[in-house]
Design an enzyme around this catalytic site. Structure first.
Site, short mmCIF file in Angstrom:
data_model
loop_
_atom_site.label_atom_id
_atom_site.label_comp_id
_atom_site.label_asym_id
_atom_site.label_seq_id
_atom_site.Cartn_x
_atom_site.Cartn_y
_atom_site.Cartn_z
N GLY A 52 27.18 100.62 90.58
CA GLY A 52 27.00 101.16 92.01
C GLY A 52 26.26 100.62 92.79
CG ASP A 239 30.91 96.84 95.70
OD1 ASP A 239 32.07 98.14 95.60
OD2 ASP A 239 30.06 97.39 94.90
O1 MRU Z 1 31.57 97.22 89.13
P1 MRU Z 1 30.79 98.68 89.25
O2 MRU Z 1 31.01 99.69 89.00
O3 MRU Z 1 29.23 98.10 89.85
O4 MRU Z 1 31.46 98.73 90.78
C1 MRU Z 1 31.25 100.07 91.88
C2 MRU Z 1 32.57 100.33 92.23
O5 MRU Z 1 32.31 99.45 92.89
C3 MRU Z 1 32.06 101.47 93.23
O6 MRU Z 1 33.46 101.93 93.40
C4 MRU Z 1 31.17 100.90 94.68
O7 MRU Z 1 30.17 99.81 94.12
C5 MRU Z 1 30.68 102.13 95.76
S1 MRU Z 1 29.41 102.98 94.92
C6 MRU Z 1 28.97 103.83 95.81
#
Ligand code: MRU
Length: 344
Positions: A52, A239
């Site tokens: 996240g 992200d």
């Molecule tokens: O691969 P991850 O689980 O880290 O991906 C997370 C996401 O895509 C979230 O939607 C993003 O990081 C925003 S978290 C507030």
């Protein structure tokens, strides 16, 4: 052990340890891990034990402070060169989320501006401030978002952008939590989010634990629930956002946005303002992390479910065109894609 008290990552300053919830074990097991080991920290981010965008940024800040405070010298040049190496290594762990770069640059800058006497202490203070700031930023996102949801009954979300993706509250789910505090319960449709199932494992886990009415759907069900009129808004995390408003988020987000546009459902991207990366003109410049093919072919199955020899493409993120985004919900307020230029 319970150090975190509901948070996702934390800094045990008494023992100089970074603490995190191992998200790969959820929902069957809740385990807090406490570490000052460089390899363990690095692996935690790589393998999504900590994941996240906001959470990995804050975690990287904490790890940097822990690692520098662990070194038994006050020699400024040794400490700074170590700090530079840690930051250079860490930033490569997950290339798409700008939060990681943002947090590491803050630590590096803080270190460079310190004196030999206060460098270690300054990094500790910076990491603790990052934790506090993340909580208050996400709460603000929640407050702005809750206003938008005042007349809404149900939202759909993709991946996990809840409290497990930040220190507390999260981004896309913060409005749901704040609405709940205000006495307004909002139903959530959670996309399971192939291949790593952040929606099924994490979003469902945290929402059910918070007493929120949650329905898990396969990713390919999202447009069907929209077509049936069951979804009033889509809220996702993010992200990285380019200058033109193109936004990178978990793979599958752009398909959800296309469906939402088709059915006339507002599509909101919730994120700290620092997720804007004004150095990029548009989404084509965002680096998309590619992960191992086995996450698609083997993970979660008792045995490999796809034939040997097949190719598997595993983009971890995709870019949603700004033309599909209704607005960004940030701690600075609600920003439409056409208004981004006012902030540059
Ligand atoms: O691969 P991850 O689980 O880290 O991906 C997370 C996401 O895509 C979230 O939607 C993003 O990081 C925003 S978290 C507030």
């Amino acid at each position: 052990m319970c150090f975190l008290k509901g948070a996702t990552v934390g800094y045990d300053t008494v023992n100089n340890k970074a603490v995190f919830v191992d998200q790969t074990l959820l929902p069957s097991q809740y385990r807090e891990v406490s570490t000052d080991d460089y390899t363990e920290m690095f692996e935690a981010v790589k393998t999504l034990k900590v994941r996240g965008a906001p959470a990995i940024g804050v975690f990287a800040g904490i790890c940097t402070a822990v690692l520098i405070n662990k070194i038994e010298t006050d020699d400024y040049y040794i400490l700074i060169s170590k700090l530079e190496r840690i930051c250079a290594d860490f930033v490569q762990c997950r290339p798409t989320a700008v939060n990681l770069k943002w947090a590491l640059e803050k630590m590096l800058d803080g270190g460079r501006k310190s004196t030999p006497q206060n460098l270690k202490k300054n990094l500790k203070t910076l990491a603790l401030k990052m934790i506090e700031d993340d909580i208050s930023v996400c709460r603000k996102i929640g407050e702005y978002g809750a206003e938008l949801l005042a007349d809404k009954n149900a939202i759909l979300t993709h991946c996990n952008a809840g409290r497990l993706a930040a220190v507390k509250y999260g981004t896309a789910l913060a409005p749901v939590y704040i609405a709940q505090e205000q006495g307004h319960s909002i139903k959530v449709y959670a996309d399971e989010t192939r291949p790593l199932l952040q929606g099924a494992r994490l979003t469902a886990f945290e929402l059910v634990n918070a007493g929120i009415d949650t329905t898990l759907i396969c990713d390919n069900t999202a447009s069907a629930v929209m077509a049936k009129g069951l979804v009033d808004a889509v809220l996702v995390g993010c992200d990285r956002v380019a200058k033109n408003g193109d936004a990178a988020n978990k793979i599958g987000t752009s398909a959800v946005a296309i469906s939402a546009k088709h059915y006339g459902i507002p599509f909101y991207v919730c994120m700290p303002f620092s997720t804007f990366d004004f150095s990029l003109n548009d989404g084509s410049q965002i680096i998309i992390e590619e992960r191992a093919a086995e996450e698609v072919t083997d993970f979660w199955y008792k045995e490999r479910m796809a034939p040997e020899g097949v190719h598997a493409l595993n983009f971890a993120f995709d870019v949603t065109s700004s033309s599909l985004i209704t607005a960004f919900i940030t701690e600075k307020g609600i920003i439409k894609p056409t208004e981004i230029k006012n902030y540059i």
